[in-house]
Every structure is written in C-alpha cells, then in structure tokens.
Write a protein that holds these residues in place. Sequence first.
Motif, PDB file in Angstrom:
ATOM      1  N   PRO A 125       0.730  -1.285   0.086  1.00  0.00           N
ATOM      2  CA  PRO A 125       0.077  -0.010   0.022  1.00  0.00           C
ATOM      3  C   PRO A 125       0.920   1.360   0.157  1.00  0.00           C
ATOM      4  O   PRO A 125       0.395   2.481  -0.285  1.00  0.00           O
ATOM      5  CB  PRO A 125      -0.840  -0.130   1.206  1.00  0.00           C
ATOM      6  CG  PRO A 125      -0.975  -1.405   1.535  1.00  0.00           C
ATOM      7  CD  PRO A 125       0.361  -2.108   1.187  1.00  0.00           C
ATOM      8  N   ASN A 126       2.264   1.243   0.412  1.00  0.00           N
ATOM      9  CA  ASN A 126       2.969   2.386   0.474  1.00  0.00           C
ATOM     10  C   ASN A 126       3.879   2.487  -0.455  1.00  0.00           C
ATOM     11  O   ASN A 126       4.838   3.079  -0.713  1.00  0.00           O
ATOM     12  CB  ASN A 126       3.877   2.308   1.634  1.00  0.00           C
ATOM     13  CG  ASN A 126       2.862   2.269   3.122  1.00  0.00           C
ATOM     14  OD1 ASN A 126       1.985   3.045   2.945  1.00  0.00           O
ATOM     15  ND2 ASN A 126       3.223   1.670   3.913  1.00  0.00           N
ATOM     16  N   ARG A 127       3.585   1.669  -1.728  1.00  0.00           N
ATOM     17  CA  ARG A 127       4.651   1.602  -2.841  1.00  0.00           C
ATOM     18  C   ARG A 127       4.938   2.881  -3.381  1.00  0.00           C
ATOM     19  O   ARG A 127       6.144   3.017  -3.604  1.00  0.00           O
ATOM     20  CB  ARG A 127       3.864   0.602  -4.172  1.00  0.00           C
ATOM     21  CG  ARG A 127       4.754   0.598  -5.198  1.00  0.00           C
ATOM     22  CD  ARG A 127       4.208  -0.352  -6.371  1.00  0.00           C
ATOM     23  NE  ARG A 127       4.620  -1.583  -6.006  1.00  0.00           N
ATOM     24  CZ  ARG A 127       5.680  -2.405  -6.325  1.00  0.00           C
ATOM     25  NH1 ARG A 127       6.671  -1.683  -6.933  1.00  0.00           N
ATOM     26  NH2 ARG A 127       5.826  -3.387  -6.094  1.00  0.00           N
ATOM     27  N   GLU A 128       3.926   3.809  -3.685  1.00  0.00           N
ATOM     28  CA  GLU A 128       4.297   5.116  -4.079  1.00  0.00           C
ATOM     29  C   GLU A 128       5.202   6.012  -3.327  1.00  0.00           C
ATOM     30  O   GLU A 128       6.157   6.480  -4.034  1.00  0.00           O
ATOM     31  CB  GLU A 128       2.961   5.902  -4.548  1.00  0.00           C
ATOM     32  CG  GLU A 128       3.039   7.196  -5.274  1.00  0.00           C
ATOM     33  CD  GLU A 128       1.842   7.695  -5.794  1.00  0.00           C
ATOM     34  OE1 GLU A 128       1.885   9.021  -5.678  1.00  0.00           O
ATOM     35  OE2 GLU A 128       0.677   7.067  -5.773  1.00  0.00           O
ATOM     36  N   LYS A 129       5.128   5.795  -2.212  1.00  0.00           N
ATOM     37  CA  LYS A 129       6.054   6.634  -1.304  1.00  0.00           C
ATOM     38  C   LYS A 129       7.380   5.906  -1.227  1.00  0.00           C
ATOM     39  O   LYS A 129       8.371   6.979  -1.246  1.00  0.00           O
ATOM     40  CB  LYS A 129       5.386   6.855   0.230  1.00  0.00           C
ATOM     41  CG  LYS A 129       4.218   7.563   0.416  1.00  0.00           C
ATOM     42  CD  LYS A 129       3.422   7.602   1.841  1.00  0.00           C
ATOM     43  CE  LYS A 129       2.401   8.371   2.051  1.00  0.00           C
ATOM     44  NZ  LYS A 129       1.727   8.167   3.347  1.00  0.00           N
ATOM     45  N   ILE A 130       7.357   4.763  -1.093  1.00  0.00           N
ATOM     46  CA  ILE A 130       8.491   4.092  -1.234  1.00  0.00           C
ATOM     47  C   ILE A 130       9.351   4.335  -2.278  1.00  0.00           C
ATOM     48  O   ILE A 130      10.604   4.585  -2.207  1.00  0.00           O
ATOM     49  CB  ILE A 130       8.420   2.628  -0.909  1.00  0.00           C
ATOM     50  CG1 ILE A 130       8.029   2.199   0.579  1.00  0.00           C
ATOM     51  CG2 ILE A 130       9.881   1.735  -1.158  1.00  0.00           C
ATOM     52  CD1 ILE A 130       7.296   1.020   0.636  1.00  0.00           C
ATOM     53  N   GLU A 131       8.842   4.202  -3.474  1.00  0.00           N
ATOM     54  CA  GLU A 131       9.670   4.526  -4.781  1.00  0.00           C
ATOM     55  C   GLU A 131      10.012   5.925  -4.894  1.00  0.00           C
ATOM     56  O   GLU A 131      10.967   6.183  -5.625  1.00  0.00           O
ATOM     57  CB  GLU A 131       8.524   4.003  -6.003  1.00  0.00           C
ATOM     58  CG  GLU A 131       8.500   2.579  -6.113  1.00  0.00           C
ATOM     59  CD  GLU A 131       7.506   2.245  -7.199  1.00  0.00           C
ATOM     60  OE1 GLU A 131       6.770   3.213  -7.759  1.00  0.00           O
ATOM     61  OE2 GLU A 131       7.627   1.002  -7.747  1.00  0.00           O
ATOM     62  N   ALA A 132       9.231   6.765  -4.404  1.00  0.00           N
ATOM     63  CA  ALA A 132       9.726   8.203  -4.525  1.00  0.00           C
ATOM     64  C   ALA A 132      11.079   8.559  -3.429  1.00  0.00           C
ATOM     65  O   ALA A 132      11.733   9.279  -3.718  1.00  0.00           O
ATOM     66  CB  ALA A 132       8.403   8.913  -3.815  1.00  0.00           C
ATOM     67  N   VAL A 133      11.088   7.660  -2.613  1.00  0.00           N
ATOM     68  CA  VAL A 133      12.509   7.913  -1.562  1.00  0.00           C
ATOM     69  C   VAL A 133      13.750   7.020  -2.175  1.00  0.00           C
ATOM     70  O   VAL A 133      14.726   7.477  -1.904  1.00  0.00           O
ATOM     71  CB  VAL A 133      12.055   7.279  -0.165  1.00  0.00           C
ATOM     72  CG1 VAL A 133      13.302   7.140   0.635  1.00  0.00           C
ATOM     73  CG2 VAL A 133      11.361   8.072   0.466  1.00  0.00           C
TER      74      VAL A 133
END
Length: 310
Positions: free
Chosen positions: A297-305
Amino acid sequence: MIQNGIHHVTAIAGPAQRNLDFYTRVLGLRLVKKTVNFDDPGTYHFYYGDEAGQPGTILTFFPWAHATPGRLGVGETQETVFRAPEGSIGYWTHRLIEKGVAHEAPEKRFGETVIAFKDPDGMRLALVAEPGIDNEPAWIANDIPAEHAIRGFHSASLLVANAAPTGAILTDIFGFTEVAREGSLIRYKAGDTALGGIIDLREAGNFPRGQSGAGTVHHIAFRAASDAVQAEMVRKLAANHGIRATEQKNRDYFRAVYFREPNGILFEIATDDPGFAVDEPAESLGQALKLPRFLEPNREKIEAVLPKVA
C-alpha cells in the motif's frame, strides 16, 4: 539428500548504483531480486546470485548511500569466497586489473589457488579456482565468457577470538565436519555440498572487535531444507548450547530465524523454500521492484524515496 551449508550472505554497502554496477557488471552475477529492507523500506535490498538464485549462490546487500565505512575485526565474517572454474584464474586476474579492482596476487590455501580482492566499499572477497565445475550452470551476462563465469559460493571465513565454540555450532547444528587446519585457519565442510559447503574459522585471540558499516557483513545465513528442519536446529541450539533464536520471520523468499553465535557473529537459519521465483517469473528475476504484501500500500511513497538505479 539434504544439503547443508551457506544459504546467503548479507552485507552493508554504500551507494546503490555503485554496488549494482560492481556485482552485475564486474563480477557478472545476476540481480535475482530487487526489493527493500523490510525493517527500513527506504533502503533497497539487492540479492545477487546465479540464474535461478539457488541457495549457496546468494550475496545480498543493504545499500545506504551515506553509510560510514565499517572496520574488520573479531566477531564477523572476514571474507566471502566465490567459485570459478580451474582455468579461470588468469582471466579473473586480468579482469580485476582491467576494471581497476584492488586485489592481491594469487596464493595457495589448502592447496587451492585463491585471488583475494575488495569491492568498492572495501568488502573482502575472493575467488577460488575449483576443478570439475566447468559444466555447472552459470549466469552468462555482459562480456564474461561462460567458461569463466562465477559458480556460486565456495566458502566464507569467520574471524573469531576462540574457534572451539563456533566450531561446535557448525558441527552440531549445521552438519559441518572439521576437515583441515592451516596456520590459524580451521576448515569445516558440510558433507558433499558443492555450493557454499565450506566455512573457515580464523582464530585471532584478542584482536579488536569489528565495527559494522559499509564493506562489512551483517549476517551469514545457513540452509534448512524445511520449517521442520529449521525448528529442530532451533531446538538443538537451545538444548545443547543454551542459545535461543528469534521467532521465525517471513522474508517472502525464505523463512528465517536469527541468533548470535558464541563469538558474536549474527547467524541466520533460512529455509530453502519458496525461493525467488515465488513472486515473478524466473526469466525476469530482479527486473521489477518487489515489495512484501504489508508494504504494497505504500509503494508510491517508497519508490519516491529510493534512489533510481539501472
């Protein structure tokens, strides 16, 4: 037949792209899984190995861009050693020179020819020339000819103050047998296990303890054929050595328990199954960022970091 020996070795690195370039482009290993540190998802977890990601071929890294360099010392894995076909030493010596990799002259250990070298973070590595492995499967990539490609792990050497208690764990829990001694090195072998079937203990007495950081090994994992085999190892560890392991942790590609052996090295017991093709096709291993279900569920945030790598 149950295979014992090394399952994987996990180390700490500096910048992710530099680590990726060295292990795939210089050493020619396959990136078999690109995921994240489950406990620190802002950091990659890279798994390198052979074509199928077999136990006994897997070297993994947590790359932190600004990691402080570690310091080798007692209580850690001193050197991680790969297997190469017997006729490949000349090729690899030339390749290391060509790629500007710091290395030592070939030497003999236990009758085998060895080249010791370091990765860009100073992690100690070596290649051993091993006869009779030319026809073993190998990952063929970049410009490394098939006849010279790395064939998984040969061994790992552990730097310890006192070899006896660690040797007792290797023999009683992991199925190794002491087979030779040479100077301060004591060699243990896990039956006829070809991949990662050797552990060398280097007894160093009061040598200073190591300091974790880039270029050092975080832990070394040993194989368990199944959950039941792993559970029996945990039972024997407590009953025979007074050491308690952690609860089992699901790492998606294996299930793991951890403990500190008597000299302070972090050991893991990892199951052979389910393997690295459990969440992506074998032919495309390592190409996509794979996340455990609880982090999806946090893929977008993780990929951004995460830093961009290619």
